[in-house]
Design a protein around this motif. Sequence first.
Motif, PDB file in Angstrom:
ATOM      1  N   GLN A  90       0.823  -1.199   0.000  1.00 13.29           N
ATOM      2  CA  GLN A  90       0.000   0.000   0.000  1.00 13.29           C
ATOM      3  C   GLN A  90       0.865   1.259   0.000  1.00 13.29           C
ATOM      4  O   GLN A  90       1.949   1.275   0.573  1.00 13.29           O
ATOM      5  CB  GLN A  90      -0.875   0.046   1.249  1.00 13.29           C
ATOM      6  CG  GLN A  90      -1.933  -1.024   1.310  1.00 13.29           C
ATOM      7  CD  GLN A  90      -2.729  -0.883   2.589  1.00 13.29           C
ATOM      8  OE1 GLN A  90      -3.425   0.108   2.755  1.00 13.29           O
ATOM      9  NE2 GLN A  90      -2.619  -1.856   3.464  1.00 13.29           N
ATOM     10  N   GLU A  94      -2.662   5.445   1.465  1.00 17.27           N
ATOM     11  CA  GLU A  94      -3.653   4.373   1.622  1.00 17.27           C
ATOM     12  C   GLU A  94      -3.616   3.807   3.034  1.00 17.27           C
ATOM     13  O   GLU A  94      -4.654   3.447   3.586  1.00 17.27           O
ATOM     14  CB  GLU A  94      -3.397   3.249   0.608  1.00 17.27           C
ATOM     15  CG  GLU A  94      -3.683   3.649  -0.819  1.00 17.27           C
ATOM     16  CD  GLU A  94      -3.334   2.552  -1.809  1.00 17.27           C
ATOM     17  OE1 GLU A  94      -4.159   2.267  -2.680  1.00 17.27           O
ATOM     18  OE2 GLU A  94      -2.215   1.991  -1.710  1.00 17.27           O
ATOM     19  N   LEU A  99      -8.009   2.124   1.655  1.00 20.10           N
ATOM     20  CA  LEU A  99      -7.946   1.827   0.227  1.00 20.10           C
ATOM     21  C   LEU A  99      -9.101   2.494  -0.497  1.00 20.10           C
ATOM     22  O   LEU A  99     -10.188   2.654   0.055  1.00 20.10           O
ATOM     23  CB  LEU A  99      -8.006   0.311  -0.005  1.00 20.10           C
ATOM     24  CG  LEU A  99      -6.821  -0.489   0.519  1.00 20.10           C
ATOM     25  CD1 LEU A  99      -7.099  -1.981   0.386  1.00 20.10           C
ATOM     26  CD2 LEU A  99      -5.552  -0.120  -0.215  1.00 20.10           C
ATOM     27  N   ARG A 100      -8.872   2.847  -1.741  1.00 21.01           N
ATOM     28  CA  ARG A 100      -9.918   3.428  -2.578  1.00 21.01           C
ATOM     29  C   ARG A 100     -10.829   2.298  -3.057  1.00 21.01           C
ATOM     30  O   ARG A 100     -10.437   1.143  -3.066  1.00 21.01           O
ATOM     31  CB  ARG A 100      -9.289   4.163  -3.752  1.00 21.01           C
ATOM     32  CG  ARG A 100      -8.316   5.264  -3.272  1.00 21.01           C
ATOM     33  CD  ARG A 100      -7.953   6.221  -4.345  1.00 21.01           C
ATOM     34  NE  ARG A 100      -9.078   6.978  -4.833  1.00 21.01           N
ATOM     35  CZ  ARG A 100      -9.664   7.994  -4.195  1.00 21.01           C
ATOM     36  NH1 ARG A 100      -9.220   8.362  -3.021  1.00 21.01           N
ATOM     37  NH2 ARG A 100     -10.681   8.636  -4.720  1.00 21.01           N
ATOM     38  N   PRO A 101     -12.044   2.612  -3.493  1.00 25.12           N
ATOM     39  CA  PRO A 101     -12.961   1.575  -3.963  1.00 25.12           C
ATOM     40  C   PRO A 101     -12.437   0.877  -5.211  1.00 25.12           C
ATOM     41  O   PRO A 101     -11.625   1.435  -5.954  1.00 25.12           O
ATOM     42  CB  PRO A 101     -14.252   2.336  -4.263  1.00 25.12           C
ATOM     43  CG  PRO A 101     -13.995   3.760  -4.034  1.00 25.12           C
ATOM     44  CD  PRO A 101     -12.605   3.943  -3.525  1.00 25.12           C
ATOM     45  N   ALA A 102     -12.922  -0.328  -5.450  1.00 27.68           N
ATOM     46  CA  ALA A 102     -12.518  -1.100  -6.631  1.00 27.68           C
ATOM     47  C   ALA A 102     -12.758  -0.266  -7.887  1.00 27.68           C
ATOM     48  O   ALA A 102     -13.761   0.434  -8.000  1.00 27.68           O
ATOM     49  CB  ALA A 102     -13.305  -2.393  -6.706  1.00 27.68           C
ATOM     50  N   GLY A 103     -11.827  -0.323  -8.818  1.00 28.03           N
ATOM     51  CA  GLY A 103     -11.923   0.439 -10.053  1.00 28.03           C
ATOM     52  C   GLY A 103     -11.371   1.849  -9.937  1.00 28.03           C
ATOM     53  O   GLY A 103     -11.273   2.569 -10.921  1.00 28.03           O
ATOM     54  N   ASP A 104     -11.029   2.281  -8.734  1.00 31.50           N
ATOM     55  CA  ASP A 104     -10.489   3.629  -8.506  1.00 31.50           C
ATOM     56  C   ASP A 104      -9.189   3.533  -7.714  1.00 31.50           C
ATOM     57  O   ASP A 104      -8.905   4.368  -6.883  1.00 31.50           O
ATOM     58  CB  ASP A 104     -11.523   4.477  -7.749  1.00 31.50           C
ATOM     59  CG  ASP A 104     -11.156   5.956  -7.745  1.00 31.50           C
ATOM     60  OD1 ASP A 104     -10.442   6.403  -8.666  1.00 31.50           O
ATOM     61  OD2 ASP A 104     -11.587   6.659  -6.809  1.00 31.50           O
ATOM     62  N   SER A 105      -8.423   2.475  -7.954  1.00 32.51           N
ATOM     63  CA  SER A 105      -7.199   2.259  -7.185  1.00 32.51           C
ATOM     64  C   SER A 105      -6.151   3.306  -7.537  1.00 32.51           C
ATOM     65  O   SER A 105      -6.205   3.938  -8.579  1.00 32.51           O
ATOM     66  CB  SER A 105      -6.651   0.853  -7.431  1.00 32.51           C
ATOM     67  OG  SER A 105      -6.370   0.683  -8.791  1.00 32.51           O
TER      68      SER A 105
END
Length: 184
Positions: A90, A94, A99-105
């Motif tokens: 990480q 982070e 962590l950011r949501p899935a698809g917005d890493s």
Amino acid sequence: MEFIGSSYKGNTKDGRMDGKGEYTFPTDTKYVGEMKDGMFHGKGVLYFPNGSKYEATWENGIVKQGSFTFADGLQYQEKNWDYCNGFDRQFYSERCNGLRPAGDSQMTDLHPPRTIPEGCYDCADGFYDPTTRVITSYSGSFLRNADDSEHEWIVRTCRKAWDEVFITDPEKTVASRSAGNNVT
């Protein structure tokens, strides 16, 4: 000092830095702290253009004890360093914010990441142009020329301004698979 691109504001004694002062290097790194006989001596902080800092106690220009803090606030630890190891990849932001949501890493410790100039690489303290082999700060000022070792490392590991697209030939893939090869 003007000849080498450095500057000094502060106390002097016999024409040398002595007492409290601020010494600025040609790279815009600044030392703010105590001086003696023209050298860093006592407590002082090196402030780097990228926002990181090194707080230390100096003796006749030599560091005796210090601590480094990255621009994002992460403090380096010489022992028991558990940041960015093989088990936890990480970014520091982070770890602090989740962590950011899935698809917005995140691709870098900044979100959204910096836009990299055309043909360049983001090498953490600035942008690297492999044609000129110059590293420029994020604000646009010259930082340094990369030697062969740094050039190779940047080209191999750093984010670049372009995406590489790999296109396979479907006919070659089908022919290779039917021949028993696993080529894509």
